[in-house]
Design a protein around this motif. Structure first.
Motif, PDB file in Angstrom:
ATOM      1  N   MET A  32      12.186  31.081  33.563  1.00  0.00           N
ATOM      2  CA  MET A  32      12.082  32.420  32.966  1.00  0.00           C
ATOM      3  C   MET A  32      10.655  32.944  33.092  1.00  0.00           C
ATOM      4  SD  MET A  32      14.373  31.864  29.534  1.00  0.00           S
ATOM      5  CE  MET A  32      14.106  33.511  28.912  1.00  0.00           C
ATOM      6  N   CYS A  33       9.666  32.076  32.856  1.00  0.00           N
ATOM      7  CA  CYS A  33       8.261  32.483  32.955  1.00  0.00           C
ATOM      8  C   CYS A  33       7.904  32.878  34.384  1.00  0.00           C
ATOM      9  CB  CYS A  33       7.351  31.352  32.485  1.00  0.00           C
ATOM     10  SG  CYS A  33       7.405  31.056  30.713  1.00  0.00           S
ATOM     11  N   GLU A  34       8.358  32.098  35.358  1.00  0.00           N
ATOM     12  CA  GLU A  34       8.057  32.405  36.758  1.00  0.00           C
ATOM     13  C   GLU A  34       8.695  33.716  37.194  1.00  0.00           C
ATOM     14  OE1 GLU A  34       8.992  29.058  39.233  1.00  0.00           O
ATOM     15  OE2 GLU A  34       7.535  27.793  38.210  1.00  0.00           O
ATOM     16  N   GLU A  35       9.920  33.976  36.736  1.00  0.00           N
ATOM     17  CA  GLU A  35      10.593  35.227  37.093  1.00  0.00           C
ATOM     18  C   GLU A  35       9.854  36.441  36.552  1.00  0.00           C
ATOM     19  OE1 GLU A  35      14.511  34.704  35.497  1.00  0.00           O
ATOM     20  OE2 GLU A  35      15.233  33.644  37.272  1.00  0.00           O
ATOM     21  N   ARG A  36       9.192  36.283  35.420  1.00  0.00           N
ATOM     22  CA  ARG A  36       8.493  37.406  34.779  1.00  0.00           C
ATOM     23  C   ARG A  36       6.977  37.343  34.971  1.00  0.00           C
ATOM     24  NH1 ARG A  36      13.057  35.988  32.559  1.00  0.00           N
ATOM     25  NH2 ARG A  36      14.440  37.502  31.580  1.00  0.00           N
ATOM     26  N   SER A  37       6.515  36.450  35.820  1.00  0.00           N
ATOM     27  CA  SER A  37       5.081  36.266  36.120  1.00  0.00           C
ATOM     28  C   SER A  37       4.264  35.971  34.865  1.00  0.00           C
ATOM     29  CB  SER A  37       4.516  37.491  36.842  1.00  0.00           C
ATOM     30  OG  SER A  37       5.203  37.708  38.044  1.00  0.00           O
ATOM     31  N   LEU A  38       4.809  35.160  33.974  1.00  0.00           N
ATOM     32  CA  LEU A  38       4.097  34.739  32.768  1.00  0.00           C
ATOM     33  C   LEU A  38       3.459  33.376  33.023  1.00  0.00           C
ATOM     34  CD1 LEU A  38       6.714  35.607  30.005  1.00  0.00           C
ATOM     35  CD2 LEU A  38       4.660  36.879  30.584  1.00  0.00           C
ATOM     36  N   PRO A  39       2.219  33.182  32.593  1.00  0.00           N
ATOM     37  CA  PRO A  39       1.580  31.879  32.784  1.00  0.00           C
ATOM     38  C   PRO A  39       2.163  30.847  31.811  1.00  0.00           C
ATOM     39  CG  PRO A  39       0.138  33.329  31.555  1.00  0.00           C
ATOM     40  CD  PRO A  39       1.333  34.147  31.956  1.00  0.00           C
ATOM     41  N   TYR A  40       2.286  29.607  32.286  1.00  0.00           N
ATOM     42  CA  TYR A  40       2.741  28.523  31.417  1.00  0.00           C
ATOM     43  C   TYR A  40       2.031  27.241  31.807  1.00  0.00           C
ATOM     44  CZ  TYR A  40       5.856  26.970  35.198  1.00  0.00           C
ATOM     45  OH  TYR A  40       6.360  26.537  36.394  1.00  0.00           O
ATOM     46  N   ALA A  41       1.955  26.318  30.847  1.00  0.00           N
ATOM     47  CA  ALA A  41       1.295  25.034  31.073  1.00  0.00           C
ATOM     48  C   ALA A  41       1.987  23.976  30.231  1.00  0.00           C
ATOM     49  CB  ALA A  41      -0.184  25.124  30.693  1.00  0.00           C
ATOM     50  N   TYR A  42       1.769  22.732  30.599  1.00  0.00           N
ATOM     51  CA  TYR A  42       2.326  21.604  29.864  1.00  0.00           C
ATOM     52  C   TYR A  42       1.217  20.852  29.151  1.00  0.00           C
ATOM     53  CZ  TYR A  42       6.677  22.142  32.483  1.00  0.00           C
ATOM     54  OH  TYR A  42       7.844  22.633  33.003  1.00  0.00           O
ATOM     55  N   VAL A  43       1.528  20.308  27.972  1.00  0.00           N
ATOM     56  CA  VAL A  43       0.664  19.387  27.250  1.00  0.00           C
ATOM     57  C   VAL A  43       1.460  18.104  27.026  1.00  0.00           C
ATOM     58  CG1 VAL A  43      -0.746  21.169  26.155  1.00  0.00           C
ATOM     59  CG2 VAL A  43       1.303  20.358  24.999  1.00  0.00           C
ATOM     60  N   PRO A  44       0.798  16.973  26.816  1.00  0.00           N
ATOM     61  CA  PRO A  44       1.527  15.706  26.729  1.00  0.00           C
ATOM     62  C   PRO A  44       2.419  15.539  25.497  1.00  0.00           C
ATOM     63  CG  PRO A  44      -0.801  15.321  27.161  1.00  0.00           C
ATOM     64  CD  PRO A  44      -0.639  16.772  26.886  1.00  0.00           C
ATOM     65  N   SER A  45       2.013  16.056  24.340  1.00  0.00           N
ATOM     66  CA  SER A  45       2.686  15.689  23.099  1.00  0.00           C
ATOM     67  C   SER A  45       3.172  16.892  22.298  1.00  0.00           C
ATOM     68  CB  SER A  45       1.721  14.868  22.250  1.00  0.00           C
ATOM     69  OG  SER A  45       2.196  14.717  20.944  1.00  0.00           O
ATOM     70  N   GLU A  78      -7.847  29.804  32.789  1.00  0.00           N
ATOM     71  CA  GLU A  78      -7.679  28.366  32.988  1.00  0.00           C
ATOM     72  C   GLU A  78      -6.231  28.028  33.341  1.00  0.00           C
ATOM     73  OE1 GLU A  78      -9.936  25.855  33.009  1.00  0.00           O
ATOM     74  OE2 GLU A  78     -11.541  27.325  32.761  1.00  0.00           O
ATOM     75  N   VAL A  79      -5.287  28.610  32.645  1.00  0.00           N
ATOM     76  CA  VAL A  79      -3.881  28.323  32.890  1.00  0.00           C
ATOM     77  C   VAL A  79      -3.454  28.842  34.257  1.00  0.00           C
ATOM     78  CG1 VAL A  79      -1.518  28.843  32.120  1.00  0.00           C
ATOM     79  CG2 VAL A  79      -3.242  28.200  30.448  1.00  0.00           C
ATOM     80  N   GLU A  80      -3.909  30.015  34.621  1.00  0.00           N
ATOM     81  CA  GLU A  80      -3.554  30.577  35.926  1.00  0.00           C
ATOM     82  C   GLU A  80      -4.190  29.806  37.076  1.00  0.00           C
ATOM     83  OE1 GLU A  80      -4.552  34.723  35.498  1.00  0.00           O
ATOM     84  OE2 GLU A  80      -2.535  35.204  34.801  1.00  0.00           O
ATOM     85  N   ALA A  81      -5.298  29.106  36.815  1.00  0.00           N
ATOM     86  CA  ALA A  81      -5.964  28.304  37.849  1.00  0.00           C
ATOM     87  C   ALA A  81      -5.252  26.967  38.086  1.00  0.00           C
ATOM     88  CB  ALA A  81      -7.414  28.063  37.459  1.00  0.00           C
ATOM     89  N   LEU A  82      -4.409  26.550  37.149  1.00  0.00           N
ATOM     90  CA  LEU A  82      -3.687  25.289  37.300  1.00  0.00           C
ATOM     91  C   LEU A  82      -2.664  25.396  38.426  1.00  0.00           C
ATOM     92  CD1 LEU A  82      -2.908  24.468  33.554  1.00  0.00           C
ATOM     93  CD2 LEU A  82      -4.563  23.302  35.027  1.00  0.00           C
TER      94      LEU A  82
END
Length: 100
Positions: A44-57, A92-96
């Motif tokens: 959903m985020c990719e379809e709407r060009s929203l940045p997303y990231a993962y954290v471990p916990s 930072e998130v967009e650079a990942l």
């Protein structure tokens, strides 16, 4: 962001506001099982060009969002009170690199 009520917590709430067209940074917990709970959120985020990231916990994610309970996904919305910090995080998130 939690002081200004600019955080969306949980799969249902985040999904609802992504569908409504709300903008923000989505953060997902990597230790969520089963993965089927939220595997549609990155799409959903990719379809709407929203940045997303993962954290471990998910417990760390819940604590960072100002909650006593663990959460598997949050969305941080922009706000003028912390716009400079939000912009830094956004860069930072967009650079990942995108996960494979």
């Amino acid at each position: 962001a939690s002081k200004h009520k600019q955080i969306r917590r949980g799969v249902k709430e985040v999904q609802k506001f992504i569908n409504k067209g709300e903008k923000g940074i989505t953060v997902l917990a990597g230790d969520t099982l089963p993965i089927d709970v939220y595997c549609h959120i990155p799409i959903m985020c990719e379809e709407r060009s929203l940045p997303y990231a993962y954290v471990p916990s998910k417990s760390d994610l819940g604590a960072a969002a100002g909650s006593k309970r663990p959460t598997c996904v949050i969305m941080i919305k922009p706000h003028e009170e912390y716009q400079e910090t939000y912009d830094e995080c956004l860069e930072e998130v967009e650079a990942l690199p995108l996960p494979l």
